[in-house]
Design a protein around this motif. Structure first.
Motif, PDB file in Angstrom:
ATOM      1  N   ALA A 101       0.831  -1.208   0.000  1.00 54.21           N
ATOM      2  CA  ALA A 101       0.000   0.000   0.000  1.00 54.21           C
ATOM      3  C   ALA A 101       0.865   1.258   0.000  1.00 54.21           C
ATOM      4  N   GLU A 102       1.903   1.264   0.810  1.00 51.49           N
ATOM      5  CA  GLU A 102       2.781   2.439   0.853  1.00 51.49           C
ATOM      6  C   GLU A 102       3.508   2.625  -0.485  1.00 51.49           C
ATOM      7  N   SER A 103       3.915   1.509  -1.107  1.00 49.07           N
ATOM      8  CA  SER A 103       4.556   1.614  -2.414  1.00 49.07           C
ATOM      9  C   SER A 103       3.588   2.170  -3.454  1.00 49.07           C
ATOM     10  N   PHE A 104       2.323   1.708  -3.388  1.00 48.78           N
ATOM     11  CA  PHE A 104       1.316   2.230  -4.317  1.00 48.78           C
ATOM     12  C   PHE A 104       1.082   3.720  -4.065  1.00 48.78           C
ATOM     13  N   ASP A 105       1.007   4.119  -2.804  1.00 47.15           N
ATOM     14  CA  ASP A 105       0.813   5.547  -2.495  1.00 47.15           C
ATOM     15  C   ASP A 105       1.961   6.381  -3.057  1.00 47.15           C
ATOM     16  N   ALA A 106       3.180   5.908  -2.807  1.00 46.82           N
ATOM     17  CA  ALA A 106       4.336   6.651  -3.317  1.00 46.82           C
ATOM     18  C   ALA A 106       4.340   6.684  -4.834  1.00 46.82           C
ATOM     19  N   MET A 107       3.993   5.540  -5.461  1.00 49.62           N
ATOM     20  CA  MET A 107       3.969   5.495  -6.921  1.00 49.62           C
ATOM     21  C   MET A 107       2.882   6.409  -7.474  1.00 49.62           C
ATOM     22  N   ALA A 108       1.701   6.421  -6.819  1.00 50.46           N
ATOM     23  CA  ALA A 108       0.621   7.281  -7.297  1.00 50.46           C
ATOM     24  C   ALA A 108       1.018   8.750  -7.211  1.00 50.46           C
ATOM     25  N   LEU A 109       1.661   9.145  -6.100  1.00 54.24           N
ATOM     26  CA  LEU A 109       2.108  10.534  -5.969  1.00 54.24           C
ATOM     27  C   LEU A 109       3.161  10.866  -7.020  1.00 54.24           C
ATOM     28  N   ALA A 110       4.099   9.932  -7.222  1.00 52.46           N
ATOM     29  CA  ALA A 110       5.150  10.199  -8.213  1.00 52.46           C
ATOM     30  C   ALA A 110       4.584  10.305  -9.615  1.00 52.46           C
ATOM     31  N   VAL A 111       3.641   9.397  -9.953  1.00 53.26           N
ATOM     32  CA  VAL A 111       3.029   9.446 -11.282  1.00 53.26           C
ATOM     33  C   VAL A 111       2.224  10.733 -11.453  1.00 53.26           C
ATOM     34  N   ALA A 112       1.466  11.101 -10.406  1.00 53.10           N
ATOM     35  CA  ALA A 112       0.683  12.340 -10.481  1.00 53.10           C
ATOM     36  C   ALA A 112       1.600  13.551 -10.654  1.00 53.10           C
ATOM     37  N   ASP A 113       2.703  13.563  -9.895  1.00 54.31           N
ATOM     38  CA  ASP A 113       3.646  14.676 -10.025  1.00 54.31           C
ATOM     39  C   ASP A 113       4.268  14.704 -11.419  1.00 54.31           C
ATOM     40  N   SER A 114       4.598  13.500 -11.949  1.00 53.59           N
ATOM     41  CA  SER A 114       5.182  13.452 -13.293  1.00 53.59           C
ATOM     42  C   SER A 114       4.196  13.949 -14.343  1.00 53.59           C
TER      43      SER A 114
END
Length: 509
Positions: free
Chosen positions: A229-242
């Motif tokens: 879940a934490e990896s997904f949260d971090a990935m979602a934030l990174a993708v959104a920022d990208s």
């Protein structure tokens, strides 16, 4: 997580096995005990009948012979007493034993002492079975059998061993199944966790400002699930920022290049009088390319703005007059605005209605009668009875300028590509919760394999003439999706193209 899952599955399996094995073992022990008690009770009743007959005849020889043979056969002591409690026949019974004395006394009081309810493998080696001699209230003595429980206890122990062995085998099978199930369930999860972690590590670090709590913090769960879940949260934030960074880069680039292009346009305009006659054609081609590049940058900027989160949030903004519009009125305005361009291209533009299942046709104007030439002509259409069918039921949750911007794209494409003599119609229809505006023409259309690609950025039809940037429909689709609607491209039979714009309907209360 695997260890905890195995422990949980093993515990559940053990409880299930015990819930089956324990009652089965107790049931067998009770059944074997009852079998022993019934057998010895029948023997005691037979001896009581013989003792009663011997008391009546005064001859105990037959009774003594029967008791002796029984003792030799089963090895169990038997005691028969008369009405006074004196032993009549004694086959190896200790008459001074307190338990024997109590059993004899109870039987002489015409009582039948209850034997053991359930034997256990570790239980007493003998049990007493006592019966009164006589009929009715007349008691002429008592019979006591000191029955051995060794064989019954051995049978119970053997049955319990078989049940225990079966339980162990069942536990082994359940454990193997638990191992297989845990591997089958957790192996993809572990692979997913590693893949997400690797992907997250390759992405830019997410922004550091405060964000919403992660799934793991809100719901908890096993460490492996929290890590995913934490990896997904971090990935979602990174993708959104990208994605935000990409949109911002496109918008910044388009905006930054507009000023140099504007300056270049001014310089070209100022140079036009000095261009030699032989270079005029080249100069005009260069000016056209500058204009095309300017239109392309404007399209990129519009697309970047349409795909921003703020644009999507606009669809959920509290209702107001500025965020709603009458689709019929906007269609009338666009017909009036584009009429001259279509007339110059030798084409026909108008509005028409078509039935919709569960809905109402809102605009119903004949194609041939919709060549509006002035505002008064539009007002005439607006005042016609056909045009006003369910007029207020065509309000959509989209600002008028945004709907006009969306409609200008298919109208521009139709005017440019449908060809001289083609007919373009705008259909406005309603259904529960939705208003659909369709712009369709009977031009040459596009190949079936190109239909789904027309909303792709920079894609232009194979047969399309020169010009255009391939961003018009993507921009219209982005604006439509931002307002909670959909834009689809469909072929028209026998030829032509239709752009169907489906938008949320505003229902007056």
């Amino acid at each position: 997580m695997r260890r905890r899952l195995l422990i949980a599955l093993t515990v559940f399996a053990a409880l299930a096995v015990l819930a089956f094995a324990v009652p089965l073992s107790l049931t067998f022990a009770t059944s074997r005990t009852q079998e022993l008690v019934l057998g010895r009770s029948g023997d005691a009743d037979r001896f009581a009948t013989l003792a009663d007959a011997a008391a009546a005849d005064g001859d105990v020889r037959a009774l003594a012979e029967e008791v002796g043979r029984y003792h030799e056969l089963y090895g169990e002591p038997v005691l028969v007493v008369d009405a006074r409690g004196a032993p009549t026949v004694n086959a190896a019974v200790d008459i001074d034993d307190s338990a024997i004395v109590a059993a004899v006394a109870a039987a002489r009081r015409n009582q039948r002492p209850q034997p053991i309810n359930r034997l256990m493998p570790w239980g007493a080696p003998t049990m007493l079975v006592a019966r009164p001699v006589g009929t009715g209230v007349q008691v002429n003595g008592a019979v006591v059998i000191e029955a051995s429980t060794a064989r019954a206890r051995a049978d119970i122990a053997k049955a319990w061993a078989v049940i225990a062995a079966g339980a162990v085998v069942a536990m082994v099978v359940f454990t193997l199944l638990a191992l297989t199930l845990s591997r089958w369930v957790l192996r993809p999860l572990a692979a997913l966790s590693h893949a997400v972690a690797d992907l997250t590590a390759s992405l830019p670090k997410p922004r550091t400002e405060v964000v919403a709590p992660s799934i793991a913090r809100r719901h908890g769960g096993p460490p492996e699930m929290r890590a995913v879940a934490e990896s997904f949260d971090a990935m979602a934030l990174a993708v959104a920022d990208s994605a935000d960074a990409q949109r911002q880069l496109v918008a910044d680039t388009a905006h930054a290049m507009r000023n140099p292009l504007a300056a270049l346009t001014i310089r070209l305009d100022s140079l036009e009088p000095a261009i030699p006659e032989g270079a005029t054609a080249t100069f005009h081609r260069a000016s056209a390319e500058v204009e095309r590049l300017t239109a392309l940058l404007d399209g990129l900027l519009s697309l970047a703005v349409a795909e921003t989160p703020a644009a999507f949030e606009a669809a959920h903004t509290a209702g107001s007059a500025e965020n709603h519009c009458d689709a019929v009125q906007v269609v009338a305005d666009r017909i009036d605005a584009w009429h001259s361009a279509f007339e110059s291209a030798g084409m026909h533009l108008g509005a028409w209605g078509e039935p919709v299942v569960g809905g109402d046709v809102v605009s119903r104007l004949p194609v041939a009668a919709t060549h509006a030439t002035s505002d008064s002509r539009v007002a005439e259409y607006d005042a016609s009875s056909d045009w006003q069918v369910d007029r207020h039921g065509a309000d959509v949750a989209v600002p008028a300028d945004v709907l006009a911007q969306i409609l200008d794209v298919p109208l521009s494409n139709s005017c440019r590509y449908a060809g001289s003599g083609a007919h373009t119609a705008i259909v406005v229809a309603t259904e529960p919760g939705w208003v659909t505006v369709t712009v369709r023409d009977d031009g040459p259309g596009v190949a079936p394999e190109e239909i789904d690609r027309l909303v792709t950025r920079f894609y232009r039809g194979v047969t399309a003439p020169a010009g255009g940037s391939g961003l018009g429909l993507p921009i219209a689709a982005a604006l439509t999706q931002a307002r909670g609607g959909t834009l689809t491209v469909e072929p028209v039979d026998p030829h032509g193209l239709a752009i169907r714009i489906r938008l949320p309907r505003v229902v007056e209360r």
